[in-house]
Design a protein around this motif. Sequence first.
Motif, mmCIF file in Angstrom:
data_model
loop_
_atom_site.group_PDB
_atom_site.id
_atom_site.type_symbol
_atom_site.label_atom_id
_atom_site.label_comp_id
_atom_site.label_asym_id
_atom_site.label_seq_id
_atom_site.Cartn_x
_atom_site.Cartn_y
_atom_site.Cartn_z
ATOM 1 N N ASN A 5 0.608 -1.489 0.348
ATOM 2 C CA ASN A 5 0.142 0.071 0.504
ATOM 3 C C ASN A 5 0.584 1.359 0.442
ATOM 4 O OD1 ASN A 5 -1.854 2.351 0.284
ATOM 5 N ND2 ASN A 5 -2.966 1.448 1.829
ATOM 6 N N PRO A 6 1.202 2.104 -1.193
ATOM 7 C CA PRO A 6 1.724 3.067 -1.154
ATOM 8 C C PRO A 6 1.548 4.199 -0.171
ATOM 9 C CG PRO A 6 0.002 3.230 -3.417
ATOM 10 C CD PRO A 6 0.089 1.648 -1.736
ATOM 11 N N SER A 22 9.585 4.279 -4.935
ATOM 12 C CA SER A 22 8.006 5.098 -4.620
ATOM 13 C C SER A 22 7.561 5.816 -4.446
ATOM 14 C CB SER A 22 8.771 5.620 -2.210
ATOM 15 O OG SER A 22 7.796 6.884 -2.018
ATOM 16 N N PRO A 23 5.932 5.824 -4.812
ATOM 17 C CA PRO A 23 5.792 7.391 -5.328
ATOM 18 C C PRO A 23 5.960 8.932 -4.856
ATOM 19 C CG PRO A 23 3.866 6.234 -3.911
ATOM 20 C CD PRO A 23 5.309 4.889 -4.200
ATOM 21 N N MET A 53 -2.186 12.186 -20.056
ATOM 22 C CA MET A 53 -1.586 12.513 -18.829
ATOM 23 C C MET A 53 -1.341 10.854 -17.750
ATOM 24 S SD MET A 53 -1.185 16.020 -18.178
ATOM 25 C CE MET A 53 -1.071 14.860 -16.210
ATOM 26 N N ARG A 54 -2.447 9.801 -18.203
ATOM 27 C CA ARG A 54 -1.680 9.542 -17.797
ATOM 28 C C ARG A 54 -0.850 7.479 -18.007
ATOM 29 N NH1 ARG A 54 -6.720 7.528 -14.891
ATOM 30 N NH2 ARG A 54 -6.267 4.490 -14.799
ATOM 31 N N LYS A 60 6.137 8.981 -14.066
ATOM 32 C CA LYS A 60 6.263 9.368 -12.933
ATOM 33 C C LYS A 60 6.188 8.857 -11.507
ATOM 34 C CE LYS A 60 8.531 13.327 -15.269
ATOM 35 N NZ LYS A 60 9.915 13.575 -15.083
ATOM 36 N N ASN A 61 5.372 7.841 -11.694
ATOM 37 C CA ASN A 61 5.154 7.234 -10.792
ATOM 38 C C ASN A 61 4.431 7.803 -9.856
ATOM 39 O OD1 ASN A 61 4.877 4.535 -9.330
ATOM 40 N ND2 ASN A 61 6.661 5.343 -7.682
ATOM 41 N N LYS A 62 3.473 8.515 -10.333
ATOM 42 C CA LYS A 62 2.496 9.659 -9.559
ATOM 43 C C LYS A 62 1.002 9.071 -9.884
ATOM 44 C CE LYS A 62 6.003 11.989 -7.367
ATOM 45 N NZ LYS A 62 5.968 11.027 -8.070
#
Length: 255
Positions: A5-6, A22-23, A53-54, A60-62
């Motif tokens: 779970n981030p 890590s995000p 965008m996705r 970017k892991n965001k």
Amino acid sequence: MANSNPSVWHSPIRSISDDPSSPYFLHYSDNPGLVLVSQPLTRDNFASWSRAMRIALSVKNKLGFVDGSILKPTDSEVDLLNAWIRNNNIVISWLLNSVSKDISASILFADSAKEIWNDLKDRFQQSNGPRIFQLRRDLITLKQDQDSVSVYFTKIKAIWEELNHFRPMCSCGKCSCDGVKNLEEYVQMDYTMIFLMGLNDSFNHVRSQILLLDPLPPISRVFALVVQEERQRAIGNHNTMNTSSRNMAFAIKNA
């Protein structure tokens, strides 16, 4: 087993913000002025903009900051909360940089990237019917005209790829009959036919030769054949012009 779970990411060695996996990690290039997509969001391009965008946010892991999978930590988790706020604000900046000016004014005071994403989706995502109608109409009416074959094909491909996004596909991986394969072949034939229909009449000969092939080649091969014909014509015209220029120069020299 590591916690996946981030929102409760923990590292026994270093801060969560220092872990590249890590995000919550921010690279030195992840600044608020970054523009992630080439085309800003307008009132008519949400489908293509949101996909771009996705993809960019995923790299970017965001992505979790807009889809809600990274939850805001509680006030008791001070370090984690600060990291979340920092990353959330970075993503908000990226979203603001990636929409038109009139749209950015309406989302400036949102508290989270997820709130902005859902707001834009609710306002600009068109229902499938009208969008499919518009894409099909654009596809049928598109002609080569003064464009090169490459430019014309690029326009068709952009419309076709978005239209393909709405087309139902088998994703279970268990389809064993030839129905799915036959359907895909038919769709590709339709793609090829539309491309050939929009070509200028000057390509009638190569178009006729392609249509005589059975089965029809894939669209990539058809495009290559037409481009080859276009290049051969350009070489022929160049040689003709050079011959004409040499003859004129010879006539002037001997006048």
